[in-house]
Design a protein around this motif. Sequence first.
Motif, PDB file in Angstrom:
ATOM      1  N   LEU A 210      71.764 -27.047 -53.448  1.00  0.00           N
ATOM      2  CA  LEU A 210      72.068 -28.070 -54.455  1.00  0.00           C
ATOM      3  C   LEU A 210      70.790 -28.719 -54.979  1.00  0.00           C
ATOM      4  O   LEU A 210      70.638 -28.929 -56.187  1.00  0.00           O
ATOM      5  CB  LEU A 210      72.987 -29.136 -53.862  1.00  0.00           C
ATOM      6  CG  LEU A 210      74.412 -28.698 -53.511  1.00  0.00           C
ATOM      7  CD1 LEU A 210      75.152 -29.824 -52.797  1.00  0.00           C
ATOM      8  CD2 LEU A 210      75.186 -28.264 -54.762  1.00  0.00           C
ATOM      9  N   GLN A 211      69.868 -29.017 -54.081  1.00  0.00           N
ATOM     10  CA  GLN A 211      68.620 -29.635 -54.489  1.00  0.00           C
ATOM     11  C   GLN A 211      67.790 -28.691 -55.352  1.00  0.00           C
ATOM     12  O   GLN A 211      67.138 -29.104 -56.317  1.00  0.00           O
ATOM     13  CB  GLN A 211      67.817 -30.075 -53.251  1.00  0.00           C
ATOM     14  CG  GLN A 211      68.459 -31.200 -52.471  1.00  0.00           C
ATOM     15  CD  GLN A 211      68.607 -32.463 -53.299  1.00  0.00           C
ATOM     16  OE1 GLN A 211      69.660 -32.724 -53.871  1.00  0.00           O
ATOM     17  NE2 GLN A 211      67.541 -33.238 -53.400  1.00  0.00           N
ATOM     18  N   HIS A 212      67.831 -27.407 -55.002  1.00  0.00           N
ATOM     19  CA  HIS A 212      67.039 -26.408 -55.722  1.00  0.00           C
ATOM     20  C   HIS A 212      67.517 -26.241 -57.166  1.00  0.00           C
ATOM     21  O   HIS A 212      66.706 -26.117 -58.087  1.00  0.00           O
ATOM     22  CB  HIS A 212      67.106 -25.057 -54.995  1.00  0.00           C
ATOM     23  CG  HIS A 212      66.418 -23.951 -55.713  1.00  0.00           C
ATOM     24  ND1 HIS A 212      65.048 -23.818 -55.741  1.00  0.00           N
ATOM     25  CD2 HIS A 212      66.914 -22.911 -56.455  1.00  0.00           C
ATOM     26  CE1 HIS A 212      64.721 -22.754 -56.460  1.00  0.00           C
ATOM     27  NE2 HIS A 212      65.836 -22.193 -56.908  1.00  0.00           N
ATOM     28  N   VAL A 213      68.829 -26.230 -57.367  1.00  0.00           N
ATOM     29  CA  VAL A 213      69.340 -25.956 -58.719  1.00  0.00           C
ATOM     30  C   VAL A 213      69.341 -27.193 -59.614  1.00  0.00           C
ATOM     31  O   VAL A 213      69.542 -27.066 -60.822  1.00  0.00           O
ATOM     32  CB  VAL A 213      70.763 -25.347 -58.678  1.00  0.00           C
ATOM     33  CG1 VAL A 213      70.772 -24.082 -57.847  1.00  0.00           C
ATOM     34  CG2 VAL A 213      71.787 -26.356 -58.181  1.00  0.00           C
ATOM     35  N   PHE A 273      80.956 -20.455 -42.433  1.00  0.00           N
ATOM     36  CA  PHE A 273      80.023 -20.106 -41.366  1.00  0.00           C
ATOM     37  C   PHE A 273      80.886 -19.855 -40.138  1.00  0.00           C
ATOM     38  O   PHE A 273      81.441 -20.796 -39.565  1.00  0.00           O
ATOM     39  CB  PHE A 273      79.018 -21.235 -41.117  1.00  0.00           C
ATOM     40  CG  PHE A 273      78.072 -21.450 -42.268  1.00  0.00           C
ATOM     41  CD1 PHE A 273      76.863 -20.771 -42.325  1.00  0.00           C
ATOM     42  CD2 PHE A 273      78.407 -22.308 -43.309  1.00  0.00           C
ATOM     43  CE1 PHE A 273      75.997 -20.964 -43.393  1.00  0.00           C
ATOM     44  CE2 PHE A 273      77.558 -22.504 -44.382  1.00  0.00           C
ATOM     45  CZ  PHE A 273      76.345 -21.827 -44.426  1.00  0.00           C
ATOM     46  N   GLY A 274      81.046 -18.575 -39.783  1.00  0.00           N
ATOM     47  CA  GLY A 274      81.999 -18.242 -38.733  1.00  0.00           C
ATOM     48  C   GLY A 274      83.406 -18.555 -39.220  1.00  0.00           C
ATOM     49  O   GLY A 274      83.798 -18.169 -40.316  1.00  0.00           O
ATOM     50  N   ARG A 275      84.164 -19.314 -38.440  1.00  0.00           N
ATOM     51  CA  ARG A 275      85.541 -19.669 -38.794  1.00  0.00           C
ATOM     52  C   ARG A 275      85.614 -20.975 -39.589  1.00  0.00           C
ATOM     53  O   ARG A 275      86.699 -21.414 -39.958  1.00  0.00           O
ATOM     54  CB  ARG A 275      86.389 -19.808 -37.531  1.00  0.00           C
ATOM     55  CG  ARG A 275      86.522 -18.524 -36.716  1.00  0.00           C
ATOM     56  CD  ARG A 275      87.309 -18.764 -35.431  1.00  0.00           C
ATOM     57  NE  ARG A 275      88.673 -19.196 -35.688  1.00  0.00           N
ATOM     58  CZ  ARG A 275      89.514 -19.616 -34.743  1.00  0.00           C
ATOM     59  NH1 ARG A 275      89.096 -19.671 -33.477  1.00  0.00           N
ATOM     60  NH2 ARG A 275      90.753 -19.970 -35.045  1.00  0.00           N
ATOM     61  N   THR A 276      84.451 -21.590 -39.845  1.00  0.00           N
ATOM     62  CA  THR A 276      84.436 -22.927 -40.435  1.00  0.00           C
ATOM     63  C   THR A 276      84.072 -22.867 -41.912  1.00  0.00           C
ATOM     64  O   THR A 276      83.029 -22.334 -42.286  1.00  0.00           O
ATOM     65  CB  THR A 276      83.422 -23.829 -39.694  1.00  0.00           C
ATOM     66  OG1 THR A 276      83.718 -23.807 -38.294  1.00  0.00           O
ATOM     67  CG2 THR A 276      83.494 -25.254 -40.207  1.00  0.00           C
ATOM     68  N   ARG A 277      84.944 -23.428 -42.736  1.00  0.00           N
ATOM     69  CA  ARG A 277      84.716 -23.464 -44.188  1.00  0.00           C
ATOM     70  C   ARG A 277      84.182 -24.845 -44.563  1.00  0.00           C
ATOM     71  O   ARG A 277      84.841 -25.865 -44.342  1.00  0.00           O
ATOM     72  CB  ARG A 277      86.021 -23.176 -44.928  1.00  0.00           C
ATOM     73  CG  ARG A 277      85.932 -23.137 -46.446  1.00  0.00           C
ATOM     74  CD  ARG A 277      87.315 -22.808 -46.994  1.00  0.00           C
ATOM     75  NE  ARG A 277      87.356 -22.740 -48.450  1.00  0.00           N
ATOM     76  CZ  ARG A 277      87.484 -23.788 -49.252  1.00  0.00           C
ATOM     77  NH1 ARG A 277      87.578 -25.006 -48.719  1.00  0.00           N
ATOM     78  NH2 ARG A 277      87.526 -23.632 -50.562  1.00  0.00           N
ATOM     79  N   LEU A 278      82.979 -24.867 -45.127  1.00  0.00           N
ATOM     80  CA  LEU A 278      82.344 -26.115 -45.517  1.00  0.00           C
ATOM     81  C   LEU A 278      82.281 -26.218 -47.039  1.00  0.00           C
ATOM     82  O   LEU A 278      82.100 -25.217 -47.732  1.00  0.00           O
ATOM     83  CB  LEU A 278      80.921 -26.192 -44.959  1.00  0.00           C
ATOM     84  CG  LEU A 278      80.761 -26.125 -43.443  1.00  0.00           C
ATOM     85  CD1 LEU A 278      79.285 -26.222 -43.076  1.00  0.00           C
ATOM     86  CD2 LEU A 278      81.549 -27.233 -42.749  1.00  0.00           C
ATOM     87  N   ILE A 279      82.440 -27.424 -47.548  1.00  0.00           N
ATOM     88  CA  ILE A 279      82.273 -27.670 -48.978  1.00  0.00           C
ATOM     89  C   ILE A 279      81.162 -28.690 -49.182  1.00  0.00           C
ATOM     90  O   ILE A 279      80.875 -29.511 -48.306  1.00  0.00           O
ATOM     91  CB  ILE A 279      83.569 -28.165 -49.651  1.00  0.00           C
ATOM     92  CG1 ILE A 279      84.062 -29.474 -49.007  1.00  0.00           C
ATOM     93  CG2 ILE A 279      84.633 -27.088 -49.613  1.00  0.00           C
ATOM     94  CD1 ILE A 279      85.247 -30.100 -49.737  1.00  0.00           C
ATOM     95  N   ASP A 280      80.527 -28.604 -50.345  1.00  0.00           N
ATOM     96  CA  ASP A 280      79.501 -29.585 -50.714  1.00  0.00           C
ATOM     97  C   ASP A 280      79.405 -29.573 -52.228  1.00  0.00           C
ATOM     98  O   ASP A 280      79.868 -28.627 -52.885  1.00  0.00           O
ATOM     99  CB  ASP A 280      78.156 -29.238 -50.079  1.00  0.00           C
ATOM    100  CG  ASP A 280      77.255 -30.473 -49.923  1.00  0.00           C
ATOM    101  OD1 ASP A 280      77.540 -31.518 -50.554  1.00  0.00           O
ATOM    102  OD2 ASP A 280      76.259 -30.384 -49.165  1.00  0.00           O
ATOM    103  N   ASN A 281      78.822 -30.601 -52.797  1.00  0.00           N
ATOM    104  CA  ASN A 281      78.735 -30.665 -54.251  1.00  0.00           C
ATOM    105  C   ASN A 281      77.694 -31.677 -54.695  1.00  0.00           C
ATOM    106  O   ASN A 281      77.151 -32.456 -53.897  1.00  0.00           O
ATOM    107  CB  ASN A 281      80.098 -31.014 -54.855  1.00  0.00           C
ATOM    108  CG  ASN A 281      80.530 -32.440 -54.550  1.00  0.00           C
ATOM    109  OD1 ASN A 281      80.051 -33.393 -55.173  1.00  0.00           O
ATOM    110  ND2 ASN A 281      81.421 -32.609 -53.592  1.00  0.00           N
TER     111      ASN A 281
END
Length: 287
Positions: A210-213, A273-281
């Motif tokens: 996010l920081q990169h884009v 990541f593995g079984r865990t779905r992460l969101i960010d924005n």
Amino acid sequence: MIQTLMEESTIAALRQRIKEARQAGKTIGFVPTMGYLHDGHASLVRAAREQADFVVMSIFVNPLQFGPNEDLSRYPRDLEHDRKVAKAAGVDLLFTPSVEEMYPSRVLTNITVSQVSEPLCGKSRPGHFDGVATVVMKLFQIVQPDLAFFGQKDAQQVAVVEQMVRDLSVPVQIVRCPIIREEDGLAMSSRNVYLNEEERKQATILYQTLQHVRSSIVTKQPLDRIIAEMKNMISTQPLADIDYAEILRYPDLTAVKEWKSGEQVLVALAVRFGRTRLIDNMILTIS
């Protein structure tokens, strides 16, 4: 002064407490949660404390918003810990209903918010936002708050709730609060507890991306190039499995066809990541 935390588990008892607060001339701030509280939730309470006289928090893991293959049974729960966090943050009244209290019979009424619920998480989690909208509307009917506080980490959820409130003329002001992050940038989430050490380490790529884009959007680089950059950067982490990496107009969540000054855009990520779905924005205003 020691904060007194009241707790109710029935709708009738909660309504009586809120009636008493209103009779005392207090404005009601509401923080709906699914529990397993962290400082992200506490930040919502702190915002509510600043803007309302009486703060209500609900803790309810809503089965309507979980699909058949999702993690309802695995969703972390620790009510005793939640009580401590809620009290320390400044909650006045904690609402902890059972599923039977909230849904005493089969739910035949379903709220669907079109368009904003369809892309991003709506595409990969069909029916999820119907469950969110339905339970939030029910909670608004129960609590009847003046203000309700939601975190930007679930930016699509905020857009869905805001649209529902506008369309149905619900007398509540929605307050969107900023994402709270760990020191390394990972957005705070109840699901972070599922990550093992290596998954947790690699998950920091979301915030780095996010920081990169950001600069690419500020300088109005071509959209397809920016999205390719995002996906390529996330893919440098071997455990990352991209669900989506998209940029949409906010809050209507329609396609960005050109960069228009003054418009807001949502840069949204969902990665397993593995079984865990992460969101960010990240939400940016085009200059």
